[in-house]
Design an enzyme around this catalytic site. Sequence first.
Site, PDB file in Angstrom:
ATOM      1  N   ASP A 135      -2.342  56.599  42.133  1.00  0.00           N
ATOM      2  CA  ASP A 135      -1.592  56.662  43.395  1.00  0.00           C
ATOM      3  C   ASP A 135      -2.041  55.624  44.424  1.00  0.00           C
ATOM      4  OD1 ASP A 135       0.524  57.901  44.939  1.00  0.00           O
ATOM      5  OD2 ASP A 135      -1.072  58.606  46.253  1.00  0.00           O
ATOM      6  N   ARG A 173      12.362  37.088  26.866  1.00  0.00           N
ATOM      7  CA  ARG A 173      12.241  37.601  25.502  1.00  0.00           C
ATOM      8  C   ARG A 173      11.025  37.026  24.772  1.00  0.00           C
ATOM      9  NH1 ARG A 173      17.285  39.295  23.417  1.00  0.00           N
ATOM     10  NH2 ARG A 173      16.102  39.842  21.534  1.00  0.00           N
ATOM     11  N   LYS A 208       4.316  55.936  36.155  1.00  0.00           N
ATOM     12  CA  LYS A 208       3.001  55.283  36.072  1.00  0.00           C
ATOM     13  C   LYS A 208       1.908  56.286  35.707  1.00  0.00           C
ATOM     14  CE  LYS A 208       3.220  53.785  40.317  1.00  0.00           C
ATOM     15  NZ  LYS A 208       4.562  54.296  40.656  1.00  0.00           N
ATOM     16  N   HIS A 239      -0.408  50.847  46.516  1.00  0.00           N
ATOM     17  CA  HIS A 239       0.119  51.967  45.745  1.00  0.00           C
ATOM     18  C   HIS A 239       0.229  51.562  44.287  1.00  0.00           C
ATOM     19  CE1 HIS A 239       2.551  55.373  44.519  1.00  0.00           C
ATOM     20  NE2 HIS A 239       3.471  54.547  44.053  1.00  0.00           N
TER      21      HIS A 239
END
Length: 314
Positions: A181, A247, A163, A142
């Site tokens: 999908d 970071r 998405k 998926h």
Amino acid sequence: MAGSYGVLLSQLVEQFHLQVAFASTDYDRVRLTAPDVFRPGLQLAGFYDHFDPMRLLIMGNVETSYMLQKSAQERSMIYDRLLCYKSPALLLARSYPPDAECMACAKRHDVTVLRSKEPTSNLASSIISYLVSELAPSITRHGVLVEVYGEGLLLTGDSGIGKSEAAVELLKRGHRLIADDAVEIYCASGSTLMGQAPELIRSYVELRGIGIINVANLFGMGAVKVRNEINLVVNIVPWSSKTAYDRLGLEEQYMEILGVQVPMLTIPISPGRNLAMILEVAAMNNRQRRMGFNAALEFTEAINRRFEENAGKT
């Protein structure tokens, strides 16, 4: 992708527009399970060590010329031994017609005989490439697969995270969609993963509140691509103030798919973040890394050098 038992011979015939000179009684059930072909050279002279009967047999100019030098009785003996192993089929390139002895032995051993107009080397390499792709290990995941600046990004995350919306925004910026999908992933080689959309949903995207859209119709055929290599997995997650995120980008994450380690990023999103822009930067940065340039590492080394220089002055 091929089924778990190989590629149907009839599928190969249709794909390469081959002519069927003789069809075996099980023609519709014969499957190719080896991702390679076999050109019988030494076998025509009687050497059968290392002969793989599971491969498709291809004979071209050299093999046919050799057989024409033999008498009808010798040809019959050679073909009889070659075809008794019940290979999936015998394919004659360059439009060579099968001689009477070949057809007689093919019928005796019930082996399909095919013909093609293509040169032998081109035909063999094309069939090998096709079989390698069709017989490669595969899995369906998926997600959304897009091509951004030549990099294949596999977007994963919970359903409804955004998405498909990010993919549409990328399409507006000139990038391309491969799958939405559901993504069919197969291992094209030992370290290369390719992704494509199931044929039924190819070129389609689902946007909640709007429904299904046809990307090729809305954005043009240049906005879609059949398949692409997967270079980076981007896992999209909701922003959480309780989670510590990398970071600097020094932490290397990987996702294992079909035994291949694919670089992965975890991108937290919150209202106001431009996800499409972030994905573009992620694609360009990943491409730089694959070319040997790591901005995070370069920055860290510069900081360390500055500390060392300052330490030397005190």
